[in-house]
Write an enzyme that holds these catalytic residues in place. Structure first.
Site, PDB file in Angstrom:
ATOM      1  N   ALA A  18       0.844  -1.205   0.000  1.00 17.47           N
ATOM      2  CA  ALA A  18       0.000   0.000   0.000  1.00 17.47           C
ATOM      3  C   ALA A  18       0.872   1.246   0.000  1.00 17.47           C
ATOM      4  O   ALA A  18       1.928   1.268  -0.618  1.00 17.47           O
ATOM      5  CB  ALA A  18      -0.975  -0.030   1.172  1.00 17.47           C
ATOM      6  N   SER A  19       0.461   2.281   0.723  1.00 18.94           N
ATOM      7  CA  SER A  19       1.138   3.575   0.609  1.00 18.94           C
ATOM      8  C   SER A  19       2.524   3.614   1.236  1.00 18.94           C
ATOM      9  O   SER A  19       3.264   4.576   1.029  1.00 18.94           O
ATOM     10  CB  SER A  19       0.270   4.674   1.220  1.00 18.94           C
ATOM     11  OG  SER A  19      -0.885   4.882   0.426  1.00 18.94           O
TER      12      SER A  19
END
Length: 631
Positions: free
Chosen positions: A321-322
Site C-alpha cells: 500500500a502507501s
C-alpha cells in the site's frame, strides 16, 4: 591248568583296559577338538555373543543448548523427563509383562501393544519407547514393582521447556519427534528414531548448534536386563547456548499491544540489523508440542483462519500500500522525474483514458510537492510519478531497496514477496503490461507483495542514512563454559539507490507524516519524541461506488493497515513495521501500536499529542468502470 587260566584272565583284563583307555583317549580327543573349535576357531564369535547377553551400550542424550534474550533472560530451558521403555529380549513373555505394566502404570494395554508394533525392526536388545514423561506417580509405581516387570526400563531424558510460554514463540519455535525424512537427513549426525528436533524458528534453524553430541555408557546387566554395574562412560557434549537479539520486555509489550489483533510487528535496530522484537499474532504455546498433541488439537491450529502457525513477519505477503510510496519517491527523485519543487494538483482523482483513479481524500489535496505528497499520502501525486517511471524502473528501485527478495534472516521458511515487471506479467499471464497498471503499482497495490520484515529493513535503511543491513536474530552463541564461538555482528548487504540529498527530502516527508498539519499519522505524534513514519491501507477487495458504504462488514474483506516508523531522526535507535490484518486504516490501528512500542524502547514517559486528530487514513478507494476495478 591254573597257571594257564591266570594268564588268560590277565590278558583279558589287559585287553579290556587297553580298550577302555582307547575309548577314554578318543573321548578326550573329541572333547579337546570341540574345546579347540569353541575357544579358538569360534571363540571370538561366542565372546561377542556372551557380551551381548551381559554387556549393553546405553545412549546418553546431550543436554540441549539454552535460548536467552539479548539481556540473558531465559526463553528455552530443559527439564528432566522420565520415559518408559521396554527391552523385548529381557521381557520374557512380553504380553504378560505388558499386562502387569498396564495395571501398575494405568496405561491401556492396547496402547502399549501399538507401540510395540510401531517399533518393529528395532533390535530386540534395544529399548522401545512406550510412553514419554510418565510423571512421578507412575514412576514410583513402576519402581515398587520393578522385579515383576523384567525388561521394563526408565530412561531419564532432557525435555524442552519454554519458560515464557507464548512469548516469542514464532522466534524460538518448537520441537517435535524426528520424522522419517528428517532422520534420513540427520542420520550422519547420530540422530535416532524417537529423538526430538527443532521444527520451527531458532530451534530449527540452529538445530546443529543446539543439539550437542551424544554420549554413551557400557553397562553389565543380569538375566532380567537390570544394570549391575557401569563399565565405561563417554560423557555427552552439551549443545551451545544461544542469545537472541530479541529484547524480552519489548517483545512482551509488542505482544500485549497485538493481543486479539491478527497481524505482525517487527522492531529493528537501524544501526546493526538486530531484531529487537518480532510478533506474529495470534501465537501459540510451544510447550504443547513437547508432550505431543492430538490430531484434533493440531487440526484446530492449522485450520485457524488467523494462521497462528505462520510467522507473518517473514512468511506473510501483503500489498505494501502507501508505504511503497517511499520507493516511488526515491525512484522519481533519482530518475529526475520529479525534484523537490515539482508540484501536481490533486482534485481528488486522476483521469486516465476512460477511467478515473481516485485519491483516498475525495476533496483532494490541492497543489502538492513531494514532501506534502508523502505527508498526506496523496495518491494523485504518485499516480503521476508512476506513469512517468514505468513498472520496470520502479521494480529496479524496489529490488535495490530490498523488496521482493529474501532478507536472509536466520530463520527458515522466509517468503520472497513479489515485485512485478512487464516481463514477469507476460510470462505469468501471457498478456503484456498495460500502462494504466503503473498507477496502482506506484501506490503499492496491484501485484506488489512484501513481508513486514522487508518493510522494516527498508525503514531502518531510510533512518540510518541508506545502509541495508541483514536482519539478525542470533546475537551470539556460547559453549556451556561461557566461551563465545559466534557473534552476530552487523552485516551490510547493500545501500539504498538514492543520494543523501534526495534521501533527506524523503525523510522530511516522513517527518511531516506525524508532525505536519496534513500528516496522515498525527496520532503517532508524541511531544518531545521525534517519530517519522508512513501509513498505508492495503485494500483486499474492490468496492463499488454504488454501495455507498466505505466500511466492509465482513472482517476478511476489510483492508490491511500498515505503519512503518523510526525514531529519532538525528539518532535513529529503532525502526518498526506494523501490519494489522483487516485493520482498515494505518493511522487508526497500526500507528498507535508503533507509537507505544517506540515510547517504551526509548524510555519515554510522555503521552500522545491529543491536540491533533488523525485523518481516517490514506484509504485508496476502488470504483468499478467498464474497464474493471481501478484506484
Amino acid at each position: 591248568m591254573d597257571k594257564y587260566l591266570d594268564t588268560a584272565d590277565r590278558n583279558w583284563y589287559k585287553h579290556r583296559l587297553v580298550t577302555a583307555m582307547i575309548y577314554v583317549m578318543l573321548a578326550f580327543v573329541v572333547l579337546g577338538g570341540r574345546l579347540f573349535q569353541l575357544q579358538v576357531l569360534e571363540g571370538e564369535e561366542f565372546r561377542r555373543f556372551s557380551e551381548n547377553q551381559s554387556i549393553r551400550l546405553q545412549s546418553i542424550e546431550p543436554p540441549r543448548g539454552l535460548i536467552f534474550d539479548r539481556k540473558g533472560n531465559l526463553l528455552a530451558d530443559n527439564r528432566p523427563s522420565f520415559d518408559l521403555s521396554i527391552i523385548l529380549k529381557d521381557a520374557g513373555p512380553a504380553e504378560m509383562t505388558l499386562e502387569k505394566l498396564s495395571k501398575y502404570a494405568d496405561i491401556p494395554k492396547s496402547q502399549l501393544m501399538s507401540k510395540i508394533r510401531a517399533g518393529r525392526g528395532i533390535p530386540s536388545y534395544k529399548p522401545v519407547l512406550l510412553k514419554q514423561d510418565i510423571g512421578r506417580d507412575v514412576l514410583a509405581a513402576i519402581e515398587v514393582h520393578r522385579f515383576d516387570l523384567p525388561g521394563i526400563v526408565i530412561e531419564v531424558r532432557q525435555k524442552r521447556f519454554y519458560a515464557q510460554g507464548r512469548t516469542a514463540a514464532h522466534v524460538t519455535g518448537y520441537m517435535g519427534e524426528i520424522s522419517a525424512a528428517e532422520l534420513s537427513y540427520w542420520k550422519d549426525m547420530g540422530y535416532r528414531t524417537g529423538d526430538f528436533v527443532g521444527k520451527f524458528g531458532v530451534e530449527k534453524s540452529s538445530e546443529r548448534f543446539l543439539r550437542g553430541k551424544r554420549g554413551g555408557r557400557q553397562v553389565e546387566v543380569n538375566a532380567k536386563g537390570q544394570v549391575i554395574r557401569v563399565l565405561r562412560t563417554v560423557d555427552a557434549e552439551p549443545g551451545q547456548n544461544i542469545f537472541l537479539t530479541i529484547d524480552q520486555e519489548l517483545q512482551q509489550k509488542a505482544e500485549l499491544l497485538m493481543e486479539g489483533i491478527p497481524g505482525a510487528v517487527v522492531a529493528m535496530d537501524p544501526g546493526t540489523g538486530h531484531i529487537l522484537a518480532m510478533v506474529s499474532s495470534p501465537s501459540f504455546d510451544p510447550n504443547t508440542f513437547i508432550g505431543g498433541m492430538s490430531h484434533r488439537e493440531w487440526n484446530a491450529l492449522i485450520s485457524d483462519p488467523f494462521r497462528p502457525m505462520e510467522n507473518k513477519v517473514i512468511q506473510g505477503e501483503y500489498p505494501p500500500a502507501s508505504t511503497y510510496k517511499i520507493v516511488t519517491a526515491i525512484a522519481g527523485l533519482e530518475e529526475g522525474v520529479i525534484n523537490r519543487n515539482t508540484t501536481y494538483f490533486c482534485p481528488g482523482y486522476h483521469r486516465y483514458g476512460n477511467n478515473i483513479f481516485r485519491c483516498w481524500k475525495r476533496s483532494g489535496h490541492g497543489s502538492v510537492d513531494i514532501v506534502k505528497a508523502l505527508a498526506g499520502s496523496c495518491d494523485v501525486f504518485f499516480y503521476q510519478v508512476g506513469l512517468r517511471l514505468g513498472v520496470d524502473r520502479l521494480a529496479d528501485y524496489a529490488g535495490a531497496c530490498g523488496l521482493g527478495t529474501l532478507t536472509h534472516v536466520d530463520l527458515n521458511h522466509e517468503a520472497r514477496g513479489l515485485i512485478p515487471t512487464s516481463e514477469w506479467k507476460e510470462k505469468r499471464m501471457g498478456v503484456p503490461w498495460q500502462k494504466g497498471e503503473n498507477l496502482s503499482i506506484a501506490i503499492g497495490q496491484g501485484y506488489n507483495l512484501v513481508t513486514p520484515l522487508q518493510m522494516a529493513v527498508l525503514t531502518a535503511a531510510v533512518a540510518n542514512g541508506g545502509i541495508l543491513y541483514r536482519p539478525l536474530i542470533v546475537k551470539k552463541r556460547e559453549t556451556v563454559e561461557g566461551r563465545t564461538v559466534y557473534r552476530g555482528d552487523r552485516e551490510i548487504v547493500g545501500r539504498l539507490p538514492v543520494s543523501r540529498k534526495n534521501l533527506d527530502i524523503v525523510r522530511k516527508g516522513l517527518w511531516e507524516v506525524t508532525h505536519g498539519r496534513a500528516g496522515t499519522a498525527r496520532v503517532a505524534r508524541v511531544r518531545g519524541l521525534g517519530i517519522s513514519g508512513k501509513t498505508g491501507t492495503a485494500q483486499v477487495v474492490s468496492r463499488k461506488r454504488k454501495s455507498g458504504d466505505r466500511r466492509v462488514r465482513s472482517l476478511h474483506l476489510k483492508s490491511h493497515a500498515w505503519f512503518v516508523a523510526y525514531a529519532e531522526p538525528d539518532d535513529p535507535r529503532i525502526a518498526v513495521a506494523v501490519l494489522v490484518e483487516h485493520g482498515e486504516h494505518g493511522s487508526g490501528t497500526a500507528a498507535p501500536i508503533a507509537r507505544e512500542l517506540i515510547k517504551m524502547f526509548m524510555g519515554f514517559q510522555g503521552v500522545p499529542d491529543v491536540s491533533v486528530v488523525s485523518d481516517p487514513g490514506d484509504v485508496p478507494v476502488l470504483y468499478e468502470f467498464s474497464g474493471g476495478p481501478f484506484f
